[in-house]
Scaffold this active site. Structure first.
Site, PDB file in Angstrom:
ATOM      1  N   LYS A  65       0.929  -1.017  -0.100  1.00  0.00           N
ATOM      2  CA  LYS A  65      -0.012  -0.075  -0.052  1.00  0.00           C
ATOM      3  C   LYS A  65       0.851   1.401  -0.071  1.00  0.00           C
ATOM      4  CE  LYS A  65      -2.239   1.522   3.803  1.00  0.00           C
ATOM      5  NZ  LYS A  65      -2.311   3.137   3.597  1.00  0.00           N
ATOM      6  N   ASP A  92     -12.832  15.243  -3.742  1.00  0.00           N
ATOM      7  CA  ASP A  92     -12.635  16.489  -4.527  1.00  0.00           C
ATOM      8  C   ASP A  92     -14.014  16.431  -5.203  1.00  0.00           C
ATOM      9  OD1 ASP A  92     -11.615  19.104  -5.822  1.00  0.00           O
ATOM     10  OD2 ASP A  92      -9.521  18.248  -5.136  1.00  0.00           O
ATOM     11  N   ASP A 123      -3.467   4.175  -1.649  1.00  0.00           N
ATOM     12  CA  ASP A 123      -4.387   4.578  -1.036  1.00  0.00           C
ATOM     13  C   ASP A 123      -4.295   6.069  -0.761  1.00  0.00           C
ATOM     14  OD1 ASP A 123      -6.004   4.756   1.341  1.00  0.00           O
ATOM     15  OD2 ASP A 123      -4.506   4.338   2.742  1.00  0.00           O
ATOM     16  N   ARG A 181       1.379  -0.961  11.373  1.00  0.00           N
ATOM     17  CA  ARG A 181       2.355  -1.007  12.492  1.00  0.00           C
ATOM     18  C   ARG A 181       2.275  -2.234  13.300  1.00  0.00           C
ATOM     19  NH1 ARG A 181      -0.251   4.721  14.318  1.00  0.00           N
ATOM     20  NH2 ARG A 181      -2.035   3.629  13.179  1.00  0.00           N
ATOM     21  N   THR A 188     -11.214   3.997   9.911  1.00  0.00           N
ATOM     22  CA  THR A 188     -11.104   3.227  11.189  1.00  0.00           C
ATOM     23  C   THR A 188     -10.657   3.902  12.376  1.00  0.00           C
ATOM     24  OG1 THR A 188      -9.279   2.232  10.056  1.00  0.00           O
ATOM     25  CG2 THR A 188     -10.923   0.936   9.944  1.00  0.00           C
ATOM     26  N   LYS A 225      -7.257   8.327  -1.100  1.00  0.00           N
ATOM     27  CA  LYS A 225      -8.581   8.439  -0.605  1.00  0.00           C
ATOM     28  C   LYS A 225      -8.917   9.906  -1.284  1.00  0.00           C
ATOM     29  CE  LYS A 225      -7.787   6.570   3.990  1.00  0.00           C
ATOM     30  NZ  LYS A 225      -6.139   6.380   3.854  1.00  0.00           N
TER      31      LYS A 225
END
Ligand code: C5P
Length: 239
Positions: free
Chosen positions: A35, A67, A62, A217, A126, A64
């Protein structure tokens, strides 16, 4: 049952291109999809995607997008031209923006004979809790909001959504089995939640029917990242 590596996405959350590519090399054979998010793309640009592709791996871009419809659609075309496997937009950018992205990317890929990327709508991040959603002025429940945005993304022609695994059942009930559900916020029992609020363990996410799980992580912040990934893979294979 699909192999774990077909479902796992490793988040290259760094601004250093060299380090990102070291990670790609270190996880050769274990991870096929990487990613590239805001931090890495802002610092390294499309060249990091080319380098990952040269290594035979796939990219989930990723960024996102959020606009006006025209800008989002044009950004979507560039994502498709870069040959990414999957990219995402914010569903809260609205039906017309998502519809334009989906329609324009499908048209471009047919016209230029490109592999069509999978296109996902981010529902509710999330890292957000019910209280934070309320703070934004959204009064109904988080689950209702996720279901609503997932249904809108599907109606607009997107292939799936990004959501917490906590919402998989609700989304499946609404959008069916073929709708792609990608779930970040994944935390094995032995790793801390960090800034994520709606976390789920890898085993539970797979059990609930996630198509892809995003690991960040929980792998890369561990003292031995490869070992951490092996533990997660084992956890998934025995789900
Ligand atoms: O380290 P961690 O596992 O929390 O990383 C999750 C990754 O997934 C981050 O790169 C974050 O930007 C991304 N993400 C997310 N929630 C979403 C969409 C993407 O956490 N809804």
């Amino acid at each position: 049952m699909k192999q774990a590596k077909e479902r796992l996405i490793l988040a290259l959350d760094t601004h250093e291109k060299v380090y990102a590519l070291e990670i790609v090399d270190r996880f050769d054979g274990l991870i096929d999809i990487f990613k590239v998010g805001l931090e890495l793309f802002t610092s390294a640009g499309p060249s990091v995607i080319e380098e990952i592709h040269k290594r035979g791996k796939r990219v989930f871009l990723d960024l996102k997008f959020h606009d006006i419809p025209n800008t989002m659609a044009r950004a979507g075309l560039q994502a498709a031209r870069m040959g990414v496997f999957m990219f995402n937009v914010h569903s809260s950018s609205g039906f017309e923006a998502m519809r334009r992205v989906a329609a324009d990317v499908v048209e471009l890929c047919l016209k230029e004979n490109l592999n069509r990327p999978r296109m996902l709508g981010v529902t509710v991040l999330t890292s957000m809790s019910q209280d934070e959603l309320k703070e934004l002025g959204i009064q109904h429940s988080l689950k209702t909001q996720v279901k609503h945005l997932a249904a809108l993304a599907q109606k607009a022609g997107l292939d799936g959504v990004v959501a917490s695994a906590q919402e998989i059942e609700a989304i499946r009930g609404h959008c069916g089995e073929k709708f792609i559900i990608t779930t970040p916020g994944i935390r094995p029992s032995w790793s801390p939640p960090d800034d994520q609020k709606r976390t789920v363990t890898p085993r539970k996410a797979i059990h609930l029917g996630a198509d892809f799980i995003v690991l960040g992580r929980a792998v890369l912040a561990q003292p031995d990242p490869v070992k951490a990934l092996e533990l997660i893979t084992l956890e998934i294979m025995t789900a």
